[in-house]
Design an enzyme around this catalytic site. Sequence first.
Site, short mmCIF file in Angstrom:
data_model
loop_
_atom_site.label_atom_id
_atom_site.label_comp_id
_atom_site.label_asym_id
_atom_site.label_seq_id
_atom_site.Cartn_x
_atom_site.Cartn_y
_atom_site.Cartn_z
N GLU A 94 -24.66 -63.69 -23.90
CA GLU A 94 -23.68 -64.69 -23.32
C GLU A 94 -23.10 -65.35 -24.78
O GLU A 94 -23.70 -65.79 -25.46
CB GLU A 94 -24.21 -65.80 -22.59
CG GLU A 94 -24.89 -65.32 -21.56
CD GLU A 94 -23.68 -64.75 -20.35
OE1 GLU A 94 -22.77 -64.48 -20.73
OE2 GLU A 94 -24.73 -64.13 -19.43
N HIS A 100 -34.38 -69.02 -18.03
CA HIS A 100 -34.38 -67.99 -16.81
C HIS A 100 -35.90 -67.42 -16.50
O HIS A 100 -36.50 -66.34 -16.77
CB HIS A 100 -33.72 -66.54 -17.18
CG HIS A 100 -32.26 -66.90 -17.63
ND1 HIS A 100 -31.60 -65.76 -18.10
CD2 HIS A 100 -31.53 -67.92 -17.37
CE1 HIS A 100 -30.16 -66.38 -18.27
NE2 HIS A 100 -30.27 -67.45 -17.66
N ASN A 135 -28.24 -62.94 -16.25
CA ASN A 135 -28.28 -64.43 -15.82
C ASN A 135 -28.63 -63.99 -14.22
O ASN A 135 -28.07 -63.26 -13.54
CB ASN A 135 -27.16 -65.21 -15.83
CG ASN A 135 -26.47 -65.04 -17.26
OD1 ASN A 135 -25.74 -64.06 -17.56
ND2 ASN A 135 -26.36 -66.00 -17.99
P1 FDA Z 1 -34.54 -73.30 -8.56
O1 FDA Z 1 -35.44 -73.60 -10.02
O2 FDA Z 1 -33.03 -73.26 -8.72
O3 FDA Z 1 -35.01 -74.34 -7.63
C1 FDA Z 1 -36.22 -74.97 -7.39
C2 FDA Z 1 -36.30 -76.22 -6.60
O4 FDA Z 1 -37.53 -76.73 -6.28
C3 FDA Z 1 -35.76 -77.46 -7.73
O5 FDA Z 1 -34.71 -78.23 -7.32
C4 FDA Z 1 -37.10 -78.09 -8.00
O6 FDA Z 1 -37.04 -79.52 -8.14
C5 FDA Z 1 -37.98 -78.04 -6.49
N1 FDA Z 1 -39.17 -78.14 -6.63
C6 FDA Z 1 -40.02 -77.36 -7.52
N2 FDA Z 1 -41.17 -77.60 -7.27
C7 FDA Z 1 -41.43 -78.32 -6.08
C8 FDA Z 1 -42.30 -79.14 -5.22
N3 FDA Z 1 -43.57 -78.66 -5.67
N4 FDA Z 1 -42.14 -79.77 -4.08
C9 FDA Z 1 -40.79 -80.03 -4.06
N5 FDA Z 1 -39.74 -79.50 -4.69
C10 FDA Z 1 -40.08 -78.86 -5.62
N6 FDA Z 1 -28.69 -68.53 -14.34
C11 FDA Z 1 -27.57 -67.98 -14.03
O7 FDA Z 1 -27.54 -66.81 -13.18
N7 FDA Z 1 -26.31 -68.16 -14.49
C12 FDA Z 1 -26.35 -69.05 -15.41
O8 FDA Z 1 -25.50 -69.50 -16.06
C13 FDA Z 1 -27.61 -69.93 -15.96
N8 FDA Z 1 -27.46 -71.03 -16.87
C14 FDA Z 1 -28.36 -71.84 -16.88
C15 FDA Z 1 -28.84 -72.98 -17.59
C16 FDA Z 1 -29.80 -73.77 -17.59
C17 FDA Z 1 -29.80 -75.06 -18.64
C18 FDA Z 1 -30.78 -73.66 -16.84
C19 FDA Z 1 -32.08 -74.46 -16.52
C20 FDA Z 1 -31.01 -72.39 -15.88
C21 FDA Z 1 -29.70 -71.62 -15.98
N9 FDA Z 1 -30.02 -70.30 -15.18
C22 FDA Z 1 -28.72 -69.98 -15.19
C23 FDA Z 1 -31.12 -70.05 -14.35
C24 FDA Z 1 -30.95 -70.48 -12.76
O9 FDA Z 1 -30.58 -71.98 -12.72
C25 FDA Z 1 -32.33 -70.36 -12.34
O10 FDA Z 1 -32.50 -68.90 -12.46
C26 FDA Z 1 -32.23 -70.38 -10.77
O11 FDA Z 1 -31.78 -71.75 -10.56
C27 FDA Z 1 -33.59 -70.23 -9.98
O12 FDA Z 1 -33.42 -70.43 -8.85
P2 FDA Z 1 -34.72 -70.55 -8.11
O13 FDA Z 1 -34.31 -70.41 -6.42
O14 FDA Z 1 -35.87 -69.76 -8.28
O15 FDA Z 1 -35.44 -71.84 -8.03
#
Ligand code: FDA
Length: 505
Positions: free
Chosen positions: A356, A442, A480
Amino acid sequence: DSGSFVPAVVIGTGYGAAVSALRLGEAGIPTLMLEMGQLWNTPADDGNVFCGMLKPDRRSSWFKSRTEAPLGSFLWLDVINRNIDPYAGVLDKVHFDQMSVYVGRGVGGGSLVNGGMAVVPKRAYFEEVLPQVDAAQMYERYFPRANAALKVNHIDPGWFEETEWYKFARVSREQAGKAGLNTTFVPNVYDFDYMRREATGEAPKSALAGEVIYGNNHGKQSLDKTYLAAALGTGKVTIETLHRVTAIRQQADGSYVLSVDQSDANGTVITHKEIACRHLFLGAGSLGSTELLVRARDTGALPHLNAEVGEGWGPNGNIMTGRANHVWNPTGAHQSSIPALGIDDWDNPAAPVFAEIAPMPAGLETWVSLYLAITKNPERGTFVYDKATDRAVLRWTREQNAPAVEAAKSLFDRINKANTTMYRYDLFGPQLKNFSDDFCYHPLGGCVLGKATDGYGRVAGYHNLYVTDGALIPGSIGVNPFVTITALAERNIERIIAEDVKVAR
Ligand code: FDA
């Protein structure tokens, strides 16, 4: 509240969780979502819901006393991070011994903080990574379904060519071209029409005001505006915030009981709840879902979980790097925080890389070209339960990222050579460092599809227990990941509702 029962519980509110809740709600199943973060819809005293990137406050970070921005320094100076009050802010950096992982906290999970890049993986690589999934079905049905529901849109190529806000990307494209490399437009969930109105001054600025990792006040179609809004619209889905699930156990009748801590936004636990359900969906992300299952297995709460729980973790080959441009090649004081181009060298068999072209929206000219490289690194980590802290600890060494650094280096060495430019060594902390190899955005895997679960995310050894999120993907997807997480969740929940949930009603 203790002892309450709901038919279905979804843990988390990220991509996998949001898809599952919407489809359960549409099927008429009363569904409770439990999210440890906050709902981000109320402006603070400054009139904004989220704080900006250049002047971060406590809203930026999940219980930190200093912000932990990915680019920690500039000219080796710690000028980027700020001291803040610990608070239930939106971006977390979870530290393990030799790897740190950025994750979103709040209703919408990662969608609140990510770059919005919505990329469908190359079909050949998808088939290699998830051979047991019918790729034809994914590419004909579930990827399009995910893209539509996520409101993925494309930048207008004409505007891209003329706007000052994407000069940084055009400069990088030209330099990649000199090295014989192709670039490709990357779709996004940020509303590009809104961004054009930001540029003309018709709408309040968000992407064009450097907002992204601490949340976008406008323009970003995060999950709270798409899947989760639709889920709530079914009238069957409820979301509880600042509810952290700490443990899962099973009762004799097969139902699951969750231990849940409800806190205030300063981290004080207010109540402890026990919530029972028939169907339990883990959507707490690769780290969150894996930790809950590793803990459940190794404390004996769910003893039939198999040895694959905790295995197969990877950082999607993430490596960041920056290049220094010549003085006559500025990248622009004005940069959109939303990336729009990627360098696509994935079909290079020696070192596949999809990079990217990332902005560096500093508000002044930096001459920096920044990149997030996604590489193909075969190394995998493992989560193990640490009894002393009651946490899942990631076993992953810095050396395991060497293949990823090598691949990124081979691509950016070519670009530097073709342009007689150099790396920047000052962006990743106080030491001399041109590749970030100790953090990722990721996180993928930990409960891999077909290993810790069946082919649809049903957890092996148990009935009515499912993993729905990035934990299912075995450590790498080549682009991503959120479109893949979303589409896979769409595929799995369709089958689960038809075969497990409706039958049980
Ligand atoms: P995700 O992490 O989204 O959600 C999990 C949720 O569960 C969170 O809200 C968390 O608080 C909650 N949780 C965790 N444990 C818990 C518990 N014990 N009790 C209650 N709640 C709990 N990807 C992409 O495709 N394009 C992009 O441009 C980007 N850019 C990017 C930038 C940055 C800064 C980050 C941090 C990440 C990205 N990503 C990305 C990655 C992408 O955001 C990521 O892959 C997904 O959000 C993952 O989705 P999930 O459904 O796996 O969980």
